[in-house]
Design a protein around this motif. Structure first.
Motif, PDB file in Angstrom:
ATOM      1  N   GLY A 242     -43.857  -6.835  75.966  1.00 49.24           N
ATOM      2  CA  GLY A 242     -45.101  -6.110  75.810  1.00 49.24           C
ATOM      3  C   GLY A 242     -45.211  -5.358  74.501  1.00 49.24           C
ATOM      4  O   GLY A 242     -46.150  -4.595  74.303  1.00 49.24           O
ATOM      5  N   TYR A 243     -44.258  -5.537  73.595  1.00 50.63           N
ATOM      6  CA  TYR A 243     -44.303  -4.853  72.304  1.00 50.63           C
ATOM      7  C   TYR A 243     -45.042  -5.717  71.285  1.00 50.63           C
ATOM      8  O   TYR A 243     -44.847  -6.933  71.252  1.00 50.63           O
ATOM      9  N   PRO A 244     -45.866  -5.104  70.410  1.00 51.39           N
ATOM     10  CA  PRO A 244     -46.406  -5.892  69.293  1.00 51.39           C
ATOM     11  C   PRO A 244     -45.287  -6.213  68.317  1.00 51.39           C
ATOM     12  O   PRO A 244     -44.320  -5.448  68.186  1.00 51.39           O
ATOM     13  N   ILE A 245     -45.388  -7.334  67.622  1.00 52.23           N
ATOM     14  CA  ILE A 245     -44.395  -7.742  66.634  1.00 52.23           C
ATOM     15  C   ILE A 245     -45.021  -7.645  65.252  1.00 52.23           C
ATOM     16  O   ILE A 245     -46.047  -8.272  64.979  1.00 52.23           O
ATOM     17  N   LEU A 246     -44.399  -6.858  64.386  1.00 54.38           N
ATOM     18  CA  LEU A 246     -44.869  -6.708  63.009  1.00 54.38           C
ATOM     19  C   LEU A 246     -43.835  -7.316  62.073  1.00 54.38           C
ATOM     20  O   LEU A 246     -42.634  -7.227  62.326  1.00 54.38           O
ATOM     21  N   LEU A 247     -44.301  -7.912  60.994  1.00 57.52           N
ATOM     22  CA  LEU A 247     -43.413  -8.612  60.070  1.00 57.52           C
ATOM     23  C   LEU A 247     -43.317  -7.885  58.739  1.00 57.52           C
ATOM     24  O   LEU A 247     -44.306  -7.311  58.265  1.00 57.52           O
ATOM     25  N   THR A 248     -42.139  -7.904  58.144  1.00 60.28           N
ATOM     26  CA  THR A 248     -41.980  -7.391  56.785  1.00 60.28           C
ATOM     27  C   THR A 248     -42.392  -8.482  55.812  1.00 60.28           C
ATOM     28  O   THR A 248     -42.396  -9.672  56.154  1.00 60.28           O
ATOM     29  N   GLU A 249     -42.733  -8.063  54.592  1.00 53.19           N
ATOM     30  CA  GLU A 249     -43.137  -9.048  53.584  1.00 53.19           C
ATOM     31  C   GLU A 249     -41.930  -9.874  53.159  1.00 53.19           C
ATOM     32  O   GLU A 249     -42.013 -11.074  52.942  1.00 53.19           O
ATOM     33  N   ASN A 250     -40.796  -9.193  53.008  1.00 44.41           N
ATOM     34  CA  ASN A 250     -39.508  -9.838  52.794  1.00 44.41           C
ATOM     35  C   ASN A 250     -38.447  -8.844  53.262  1.00 44.41           C
ATOM     36  O   ASN A 250     -38.781  -7.831  53.876  1.00 44.41           O
ATOM     37  N   SER A 251     -37.194  -9.101  52.974  1.00 46.77           N
ATOM     38  CA  SER A 251     -36.142  -8.238  53.511  1.00 46.77           C
ATOM     39  C   SER A 251     -36.192  -6.816  52.950  1.00 46.77           C
ATOM     40  O   SER A 251     -35.708  -5.879  53.570  1.00 46.77           O
ATOM     41  N   LYS A 252     -36.807  -6.650  51.783  1.00 44.91           N
ATOM     42  CA  LYS A 252     -36.793  -5.338  51.127  1.00 44.91           C
ATOM     43  C   LYS A 252     -38.156  -4.652  51.092  1.00 44.91           C
ATOM     44  O   LYS A 252     -38.255  -3.492  50.687  1.00 44.91           O
ATOM     45  N   LYS A 253     -39.215  -5.345  51.484  1.00 43.36           N
ATOM     46  CA  LYS A 253     -40.553  -4.790  51.288  1.00 43.36           C
ATOM     47  C   LYS A 253     -41.391  -4.881  52.555  1.00 43.36           C
ATOM     48  O   LYS A 253     -41.386  -5.884  53.247  1.00 43.36           O
ATOM     49  N   ILE A 254     -42.108  -3.797  52.832  1.00 39.78           N
ATOM     50  CA  ILE A 254     -43.043  -3.757  53.938  1.00 39.78           C
ATOM     51  C   ILE A 254     -44.411  -3.445  53.344  1.00 39.78           C
ATOM     52  O   ILE A 254     -44.520  -2.651  52.406  1.00 39.78           O
ATOM     53  N   THR A 255     -45.456  -4.096  53.793  1.00 39.07           N
ATOM     54  CA  THR A 255     -46.774  -3.860  53.208  1.00 39.07           C
ATOM     55  C   THR A 255     -47.253  -2.446  53.522  1.00 39.07           C
ATOM     56  O   THR A 255     -46.849  -1.840  54.516  1.00 39.07           O
ATOM     57  N   SER A 256     -48.113  -1.922  52.680  1.00 39.61           N
ATOM     58  CA  SER A 256     -48.634  -0.563  52.866  1.00 39.61           C
ATOM     59  C   SER A 256     -49.410  -0.454  54.169  1.00 39.61           C
ATOM     60  O   SER A 256     -49.353   0.569  54.857  1.00 39.61           O
ATOM     61  N   GLU A 257     -50.104  -1.541  54.542  1.00 44.13           N
ATOM     62  CA  GLU A 257     -50.878  -1.527  55.792  1.00 44.13           C
ATOM     63  C   GLU A 257     -49.961  -1.450  57.016  1.00 44.13           C
ATOM     64  O   GLU A 257     -50.227  -0.709  57.963  1.00 44.13           O
ATOM     65  N   THR A 258     -48.870  -2.210  56.977  1.00 42.81           N
ATOM     66  CA  THR A 258     -47.919  -2.189  58.093  1.00 42.81           C
ATOM     67  C   THR A 258     -47.226  -0.835  58.175  1.00 42.81           C
ATOM     68  O   THR A 258     -47.063  -0.271  59.258  1.00 42.81           O
ATOM     69  N   LEU A 259     -46.830  -0.294  57.023  1.00 43.50           N
ATOM     70  CA  LEU A 259     -46.182   1.009  56.993  1.00 43.50           C
ATOM     71  C   LEU A 259     -47.110   2.089  57.538  1.00 43.50           C
ATOM     72  O   LEU A 259     -46.693   2.945  58.332  1.00 43.50           O
ATOM     73  N   GLU A 260     -48.374   2.047  57.133  1.00 43.90           N
ATOM     74  CA  GLU A 260     -49.352   3.035  57.605  1.00 43.90           C
ATOM     75  C   GLU A 260     -49.511   2.954  59.121  1.00 43.90           C
ATOM     76  O   GLU A 260     -49.558   3.976  59.806  1.00 43.90           O
ATOM     77  N   TYR A 261     -49.587   1.726  59.642  1.00 42.68           N
ATOM     78  CA  TYR A 261     -49.712   1.544  61.092  1.00 42.68           C
ATOM     79  C   TYR A 261     -48.511   2.143  61.825  1.00 42.68           C
ATOM     80  O   TYR A 261     -48.658   2.861  62.812  1.00 42.68           O
ATOM     81  N   LEU A 262     -47.310   1.856  61.326  1.00 39.81           N
ATOM     82  CA  LEU A 262     -46.094   2.334  61.978  1.00 39.81           C
ATOM     83  C   LEU A 262     -45.981   3.861  61.916  1.00 39.81           C
ATOM     84  O   LEU A 262     -45.598   4.503  62.892  1.00 39.81           O
ATOM     85  N   VAL A 263     -46.329   4.431  60.776  1.00 42.39           N
ATOM     86  CA  VAL A 263     -46.241   5.885  60.614  1.00 42.39           C
ATOM     87  C   VAL A 263     -47.227   6.595  61.543  1.00 42.39           C
ATOM     88  O   VAL A 263     -46.923   7.655  62.094  1.00 42.39           O
ATOM     89  N   ASN A 264     -48.399   6.013  61.737  1.00 40.56           N
ATOM     90  CA  ASN A 264     -49.426   6.642  62.570  1.00 40.56           C
ATOM     91  C   ASN A 264     -49.273   6.321  64.052  1.00 40.56           C
ATOM     92  O   ASN A 264     -49.973   6.897  64.888  1.00 40.56           O
TER      93      ASN A 264
ATOM     94  N   VAL B 126     -33.911  -7.013  57.350  1.00 39.16           N
ATOM     95  CA  VAL B 126     -34.783  -5.863  57.104  1.00 39.16           C
ATOM     96  C   VAL B 126     -33.902  -4.783  56.495  1.00 39.16           C
ATOM     97  O   VAL B 126     -33.002  -4.263  57.156  1.00 39.16           O
ATOM     98  N   SER B 127     -34.160  -4.437  55.247  1.00 40.66           N
ATOM     99  CA  SER B 127     -33.249  -3.582  54.488  1.00 40.66           C
ATOM    100  C   SER B 127     -33.125  -2.179  55.063  1.00 40.66           C
ATOM    101  O   SER B 127     -33.999  -1.691  55.783  1.00 40.66           O
ATOM    102  N   SER B 128     -32.043  -1.516  54.683  1.00 42.10           N
ATOM    103  CA  SER B 128     -31.831  -0.133  55.086  1.00 42.10           C
ATOM    104  C   SER B 128     -32.856   0.783  54.423  1.00 42.10           C
ATOM    105  O   SER B 128     -33.156   1.865  54.932  1.00 42.10           O
ATOM    106  N   ASP B 129     -33.425   0.367  53.283  1.00 44.40           N
ATOM    107  CA  ASP B 129     -34.468   1.157  52.620  1.00 44.40           C
ATOM    108  C   ASP B 129     -35.716   1.257  53.489  1.00 44.40           C
ATOM    109  O   ASP B 129     -36.338   2.315  53.574  1.00 44.40           O
ATOM    110  N   ILE B 130     -36.096   0.157  54.122  1.00 46.05           N
ATOM    111  CA  ILE B 130     -37.253   0.177  55.017  1.00 46.05           C
ATOM    112  C   ILE B 130     -36.977   1.089  56.201  1.00 46.05           C
ATOM    113  O   ILE B 130     -37.818   1.900  56.601  1.00 46.05           O
TER     114      ILE B 130
END
Length: 198
Positions: free
Chosen positions: A1-23, A37-41
């Protein structure tokens, strides 16, 4: 029942995805090790005050297995998709969700050793395989359905004690020179410490 979100690559997450997750108020689960999925993300999300859990194994096969252990520890059934063709696993998601079971990944012609070891002692015994022989062969399916069976090599001797050539995996090669054989010599392939009845 969880939504699945994808990173752009192993080191980068899109600003839209990051905004969704933060909110979002949801718990965030990172699937895969730091090479996926990098430790930086992860640090970005934690810095934003989010609760982040990482679920991972040594490879994609054991990562899927760790997800199974976390969310479906008592499941008796699993959907199995190719770990070599990402599209099969993605299309398997709604099916697995609809019947309430986890997704495991398989190599084309074999099962990952970590997965096989888990299957020997788990409740998982029923599998829905996604795709035909080009995706997952009968050999790979058998390794998952019968995880406690091991490859063996063997020789047979005829009544006069003459040994035929070594065979493997139940494939008959060579022959005896009389009407029957009187001796077996069987050993496991690899480092399996098991007993054999014959």
């Amino acid at each position: 029942g969880y939504p699945i979100l994808l990173t752009e690559n192993s080191k980068k997450i899109t600003s839209e995805t990051l905004e969704y997750l933060v909110n979002s108020d949801a718990e965030i689960i990172i699937v895969g090790g730091t090479s996926a999925v990098s430790s930086d993300i992860e640090a970005q999300l934690k810095k934003a005050g989010k609760t982040v859990t990482r679920v991972f194994g040594s490879n994609r096969y054991t990562t899927a297995l760790e997800m199974t252990k976390k969310f479906y520890p008592t499941s008796t059934m699993a959907v199995v998709a190719s770990g070599e063709n990402f599209a099969d696993a993605l299309t398997a998601v709604p099916y697995a969700s609809a019947i309430g079971v986890p997704i495991l990944l398989s190599k084309k012609d074999s099962s990952d050793e970590g997965v096989t070891e888990y299957l020997t002692s788990s409740n998982l015994a029923n599998f829905h395989f996604i795709g035909g022989e080009a995706a997952i062969t009968t050999n790979a399916k058998s390794a998952m359905m019968y995880p406690s069976m091991y490859d063996v090599s063997y020789q047979v001797a005829d009544l006069a004690g003459n040994w035929s050539s070594i065979s493997k995996n139940g494939q008959t090669v060579g022959s005896t020179s009389s009407n029957g054989f009187s001796q077996f010599y069987i050993e496991t392939l690899g480092n399996k410490d098991i007993s054999i009845r014959y």
